[in-house]
Motif scaffolding. Structure first.
Motif, PDB file in Angstrom:
ATOM      1  N   SER A  84      -4.002  -7.281   9.906  1.00  0.00           N
ATOM      2  CA  SER A  84      -4.094  -6.862  11.306  1.00  0.00           C
ATOM      3  C   SER A  84      -3.359  -5.567  11.587  1.00  0.00           C
ATOM      4  CB  SER A  84      -3.515  -7.960  12.217  1.00  0.00           C
ATOM      5  OG  SER A  84      -4.149  -9.206  11.997  1.00  0.00           O
ATOM      6  N   VAL A  85      -2.724  -4.942  10.580  1.00  0.00           N
ATOM      7  CA  VAL A  85      -1.958  -3.717  10.811  1.00  0.00           C
ATOM      8  C   VAL A  85      -2.373  -2.679   9.785  1.00  0.00           C
ATOM      9  CG1 VAL A  85       0.020  -4.918  11.829  1.00  0.00           C
ATOM     10  CG2 VAL A  85      -0.091  -4.585   9.345  1.00  0.00           C
ATOM     11  N   LYS A  86      -1.922  -1.469  10.028  1.00  0.00           N
ATOM     12  CA  LYS A  86      -2.226  -0.372   9.106  1.00  0.00           C
ATOM     13  C   LYS A  86      -0.946   0.385   8.816  1.00  0.00           C
ATOM     14  CE  LYS A  86      -3.640   2.808  12.835  1.00  0.00           C
ATOM     15  NZ  LYS A  86      -3.281   1.883  13.909  1.00  0.00           N
ATOM     16  N   VAL A  87      -1.020   1.228   7.799  1.00  0.00           N
ATOM     17  CA  VAL A  87       0.159   1.979   7.370  1.00  0.00           C
ATOM     18  C   VAL A  87       0.658   2.851   8.515  1.00  0.00           C
ATOM     19  CG1 VAL A  87       1.034   3.709   5.754  1.00  0.00           C
ATOM     20  CG2 VAL A  87      -0.566   1.959   4.955  1.00  0.00           C
ATOM     21  N   GLY A  88       2.002   2.843   8.729  1.00  0.00           N
ATOM     22  CA  GLY A  88       2.616   3.642   9.782  1.00  0.00           C
ATOM     23  C   GLY A  88       2.861   2.894  11.075  1.00  0.00           C
ATOM     24  N   ASP A  89       2.270   1.712  11.195  1.00  0.00           N
ATOM     25  CA  ASP A  89       2.490   0.950  12.434  1.00  0.00           C
ATOM     26  C   ASP A  89       3.944   0.482  12.516  1.00  0.00           C
ATOM     27  OD1 ASP A  89      -0.114   1.287  13.121  1.00  0.00           O
ATOM     28  OD2 ASP A  89      -0.766  -0.765  12.634  1.00  0.00           O
TER      29      ASP A  89
ATOM     30  N   GLY B  84      10.414  -3.258  11.610  1.00  0.00           N
ATOM     31  CA  GLY B  84      10.199  -2.278  10.544  1.00  0.00           C
ATOM     32  C   GLY B  84       8.947  -1.452  10.757  1.00  0.00           C
ATOM     33  N   LYS B  85       8.504  -0.874   9.668  1.00  0.00           N
ATOM     34  CA  LYS B  85       7.332   0.020   9.684  1.00  0.00           C
ATOM     35  C   LYS B  85       6.446  -0.319   8.486  1.00  0.00           C
ATOM     36  CE  LYS B  85       6.215   4.963   9.823  1.00  0.00           C
ATOM     37  NZ  LYS B  85       6.783   6.338   9.781  1.00  0.00           N
ATOM     38  N   VAL B  86       5.139  -0.376   8.709  1.00  0.00           N
ATOM     39  CA  VAL B  86       4.201  -0.738   7.649  1.00  0.00           C
ATOM     40  C   VAL B  86       4.195   0.370   6.590  1.00  0.00           C
ATOM     41  CG1 VAL B  86       1.815  -1.276   7.065  1.00  0.00           C
ATOM     42  CG2 VAL B  86       2.805  -2.102   9.231  1.00  0.00           C
ATOM     43  N   ALA B  87       4.590  -0.004   5.371  1.00  0.00           N
ATOM     44  CA  ALA B  87       4.605   0.954   4.263  1.00  0.00           C
ATOM     45  C   ALA B  87       3.342   0.856   3.414  1.00  0.00           C
ATOM     46  CB  ALA B  87       5.830   0.713   3.387  1.00  0.00           C
ATOM     47  N   SER B  88       2.714  -0.320   3.386  1.00  0.00           N
ATOM     48  CA  SER B  88       1.501  -0.498   2.583  1.00  0.00           C
ATOM     49  C   SER B  88       0.642  -1.562   3.245  1.00  0.00           C
ATOM     50  CB  SER B  88       1.864  -0.914   1.147  1.00  0.00           C
ATOM     51  OG  SER B  88       0.696  -1.187   0.395  1.00  0.00           O
ATOM     52  N   SER B  89      -0.678  -1.321   3.238  1.00  0.00           N
ATOM     53  CA  SER B  89      -1.595  -2.278   3.842  1.00  0.00           C
ATOM     54  C   SER B  89      -2.941  -2.166   3.129  1.00  0.00           C
ATOM     55  CB  SER B  89      -1.754  -1.986   5.347  1.00  0.00           C
ATOM     56  OG  SER B  89      -2.701  -2.829   5.939  1.00  0.00           O
ATOM     57  N   GLY B  90      -3.324  -3.264   2.424  1.00  0.00           N
ATOM     58  CA  GLY B  90      -4.588  -3.235   1.716  1.00  0.00           C
ATOM     59  C   GLY B  90      -4.538  -4.061   0.440  1.00  0.00           C
ATOM     60  N   TRP B  91      -5.518  -3.787  -0.432  1.00  0.00           N
ATOM     61  CA  TRP B  91      -5.597  -4.540  -1.685  1.00  0.00           C
ATOM     62  C   TRP B  91      -4.546  -4.038  -2.651  1.00  0.00           C
ATOM     63  CZ3 TRP B  91      -8.687  -8.728  -2.444  1.00  0.00           C
ATOM     64  CH2 TRP B  91      -8.714  -9.277  -3.736  1.00  0.00           C
TER      65      TRP B  91
ATOM     66  N   VAL C 277       2.206 -10.665  14.575  1.00  0.00           N
ATOM     67  CA  VAL C 277       1.214 -11.131  13.595  1.00  0.00           C
ATOM     68  C   VAL C 277       0.685  -9.920  12.831  1.00  0.00           C
ATOM     69  CG1 VAL C 277      -0.995 -12.292  13.276  1.00  0.00           C
ATOM     70  CG2 VAL C 277       0.615 -13.122  15.019  1.00  0.00           C
ATOM     71  N   ILE C 278       0.775  -9.980  11.506  1.00  0.00           N
ATOM     72  CA  ILE C 278       0.326  -8.869  10.676  1.00  0.00           C
ATOM     73  C   ILE C 278      -0.910  -9.233   9.859  1.00  0.00           C
ATOM     74  CG2 ILE C 278       2.636  -7.890  10.524  1.00  0.00           C
ATOM     75  CD1 ILE C 278       2.884  -9.179   7.751  1.00  0.00           C
TER      76      ILE C 278
END
Length: 449
Positions: free
Chosen positions: A396-401, A362-369, A408-409
């Motif tokens: 370990s990942v950011k949005v869009g990755d 997939g694709k990172v849609a959200s990453s953070g608090w 490992v995320i």
């Protein structure tokens, strides 16, 4: 006295010679008279004396000559009959000899013909065995080319320093959660390897076997090749049955989860591939092995397509090791307020800092608090499917990755509304939370068998 008698006799004989008698004729007169121990022959007034030995020699010679003359006359009288019989005898012996030679030549010809026929039959059988062995070798190559079908993007544990952290090997336990989707290698592996082994040394095809028991050797070769062919067909049947069973289980995942397989296939990302379209054709003279191999290749193409589609379905578990839930999906008592509340995911017991892995591509849609989630990562798998990973101690990942299965995320933590280190895991369809165990159980069924 003997002397005088002899003198007197000589004198008388002399007188007779001097005064021949008047009665003696002028024609030759032969007279033989015995005087004492001798013989005399008189002819024309002359007398010849012979001793007894000479006389009998002459007589014997005359008798022998007479007998020889009689034998010669008899020979000439019956010569033609004797020659005829001799010639007939010689001809009979010659004919018998020629007949014997002809009989021996006929035997040699029959023996040669039988040897040539035996050699031709031997060459034909040997050529048939060689062609069959070549076909079996090509079949073994085809069997070896069939890959062991494994689920795309299986999560594999990383090597760790502690032996206790190593994942247990062997067949997955029938627990509600499976470490990953594992497709056990079909039982035909040994048969495939066995079929690659040389069954027998290749014999020279154009040499006539001059030893006894050639037929037995050829029969043993045929029996050995029959055994290899049966093992190959059994291996091929096992592969076909395994692939068909896997296709049914993979399709059952979509049915159990209520997902539109055609929609998911259409949304599956495509790799950079291409080439001209060459339709697969089955030869008209194809045998059972070729037809079965054609069906296997067709089924394998379906398995590959379904694997690519299932790579977008989060049916794997996000942590490695034994699974223990601290809280399930559904209504529960809120740990902070003590009132009934909806728990939209599963809480996995884990140690602080344990790696958290993506359960599907997939694709990172959200990453953070994210409020009560604390540090949270959300991955969009397409077609309305998404997963969330909360209470992380680090990300370990950011949005869009772009994320791959097993990547490992982040790490397990206790951020947000948490009473201790654990992983909060959610699966969502079109934004609505659904029980992750439904997906995880589908993965267990997929890996079974």
């Amino acid at each position: 006295m003997s002397y005088r008698s002899g003198h007197h006799s000589d004198h008388q004989h002399h007188d007779q010679n001097r005064f021949p008698p008047r009665r003696a004729p002028q024609a030759a007169v032969a007279q033989a008279a015995a005087a004492g121990n001798g013989y005399a022959i008189v002819h024309a007034g002359k007398q010849v004396r012979f001793g007894p030995v000479v006389f009998w020699i002459v007589v014997g010679t005359i008798v022998v000559l007479g007998m020889w003359s009689a034998a010669t006359a008899t020979y000439f009288a019956f010569r033609d009959d004797v020659l005829t019989r001799l010639i007939a005898r010689q001809a009979e012996m010659q004919y018998a000899y020629e007949d014997r030679i002809a009989e021996l030549r006929s035997k040699v010809d029959r023996t040669t013909s039988r040897q040539l026929l035996d050699q031709e039959q031997f060459d034909q059988k040997l050529d048939q065995i060689m062609r069959r062995q070549t076909a079996l070798e090509s079949r073994a190559t085809a069997l070896g080319a069939i890959p062991d079908t494994a689920a795309t993007g299986s999560i594999r544990p990383q090597a760790r320093t502690g032996a206790a952290d190593q994942p247990a090997s062997g067949t997955p336990k029938p627990s509600p959660i499976s470490d990953t989707v594992i497709f056990v290698a079909p039982p035909d592996r040994e048969a495939r390897l066995e079929s690659r082994a040389p069954v027998t040394a290749k014999a020279q095809p154009n040499q006539f076997a001059k030893v006894q028991g050639v037929d037995n050797v050829l029969d043993r070769l045929q029996t050995s090749l029959d055994s290899v062919e049966r093992r190959q067909m059994a291996a091929l049947s096992a592969v076909e049955d395994g692939m068909e069973s896997r296709v049914r289980r993979m399709r059952g995942v979509f049915t159990d989860l209520g997902l539109d397989m055609a929609q998911l296939e259409g949304a599956t990302p495509r790799s950079a591939v291409g080439g001209p379209f060459v339709p697969v054709k089955l030869p008209a003279d194809a045998g059972p092995f070729e037809r079965q191999l054609y069906r296997i290749n067709t089924t394998r193409a379906q398995v590959d397509r379904l694997n690519r589609t299932l790579a977008l379905v989060p049916y794997r578990k996000p942590v490695i090791g034994e699974v223990e839930f601290t809280s399930g999906f559904g209504v529960r008592s809120d740990p902070f307020l003590g009132r009934p509340a909806m728990h939209t995911g599963l809480d996995f017991r884990a140690q602080m800092g344990d790696p958290v892995r993506a359960t599907a591509n997939g694709k990172v849609a959200s990453s953070g608090w994210a409020g009560g989630y604390g540090r949270m990562v959300e991955i969009d798998h397409g077609n309305g499917l998404s997963t969330r990973y909360g209470h992380l101690s680090e990300i370990s990942v950011k949005v869009g990755d772009i994320i791959k299965i097993g990547q490992v995320i982040g790490a397990v933590g206790s951020t947000g509304r948490s009473t201790g280190p654990h992983l909060h895991y959610e699966t969502r369809i079109d934004g609505d939370a659904v029980d992750p165990q439904k997906f995880l159980r589908a993965g267990v069924r997929l890996s079974a068998g």
